[in-house]
Design an enzyme around this catalytic site. Structure first.
Site, short mmCIF file in Angstrom:
data_model
loop_
_atom_site.label_atom_id
_atom_site.label_comp_id
_atom_site.label_asym_id
_atom_site.label_seq_id
_atom_site.Cartn_x
_atom_site.Cartn_y
_atom_site.Cartn_z
N HIS A 7 0.83 -1.21 0.00
CA HIS A 7 0.00 0.00 0.00
C HIS A 7 0.86 1.25 0.00
O HIS A 7 2.04 1.21 0.35
CB HIS A 7 -0.97 0.05 1.19
CG HIS A 7 -0.32 0.02 2.55
ND1 HIS A 7 -0.05 -1.13 3.22
CD2 HIS A 7 0.10 1.03 3.36
CE1 HIS A 7 0.50 -0.85 4.39
NE2 HIS A 7 0.61 0.46 4.51
N HIS A 79 3.94 7.09 3.82
CA HIS A 79 4.89 5.98 3.67
C HIS A 79 4.46 5.04 2.56
O HIS A 79 3.33 5.09 2.08
CB HIS A 79 5.09 5.21 4.99
CG HIS A 79 3.88 4.50 5.51
ND1 HIS A 79 3.02 5.05 6.42
CD2 HIS A 79 3.40 3.26 5.26
CE1 HIS A 79 2.06 4.18 6.71
NE2 HIS A 79 2.26 3.08 6.01
N GLU A 130 7.65 1.02 5.13
CA GLU A 130 7.11 -0.03 5.98
C GLU A 130 7.35 -1.36 5.28
O GLU A 130 7.13 -1.48 4.08
CB GLU A 130 5.60 0.20 6.17
CG GLU A 130 4.91 -0.86 7.02
CD GLU A 130 3.40 -0.59 7.20
OE1 GLU A 130 2.83 0.20 6.43
OE2 GLU A 130 2.83 -1.17 8.14
CO CO Z 1 1.19 1.28 6.31
#
Ligand code: CO
Length: 134
Positions: A7, A79, A130
């Site tokens: 994502h 992020h 991440e």
């Molecule tokens: Co995230």
């Protein structure tokens, strides 16, 4: 080592307004809001055919995205999340490459109930990264 883009996370000052942009203007499928007090955010997931977008709104006093929104009051990309097969092997590789893993270096449970780690933006082209165990 990294796999799929899981994502892109976008911090927003107003989750209802962000939801309306993605659902009503862009015509995407958007989930119901989900509060994650342990992460200091409320999140909705925008489901796209090849990945997801997460809209993050601050939750609580000590939200980790509050400072970001002070600098970017209209919101912005917060992020990128990449999938890895083995989060501990990925962490050890990052450390051996001299990259900084945020926090105490132990994976936490992320929004998808999978173990995640965050990597220092200064080590990754200015972007908070991440890693999520797929
Ligand atoms: Co995230």
């Amino acid at each position: 080592m990294i796999g799929r883009l899981n994502h892109v996370a976008i911090a927003v000052p107003d989750l209802a307004a962000g939801t309306a942009v993605y659902r009503d203007v862009l015509g995407a499928k958007v989930s119901e809001p989900q509060s994650l007090p342990e992460h200091g955010v409320t999140v909705v997931f925008v489901e796209l055919p090849n990945t997801k977008v997460e809209l993050l709104e601050p939750l609580g006093e000590a939200s980790p995205i509050a400072a970001f929104l002070e600098k970017s009051p209209s919101g912005g990309i917060h992020h990128m999340c990449y999938e890895v097969d083995d989060i501990l092997a990925a962490r050890d590789r990052m450390l051996s490459e001299g990259a900084r893993v945020l926090g105490d270096g132990e994976p936490k449970t992320g929004a998808h109930n999978k173990p995640v780690l965050f990597l220092h933006p200064k080590d990754f082209c200015g972007t908070l990264v991440e890693l999520e165990q797929a």
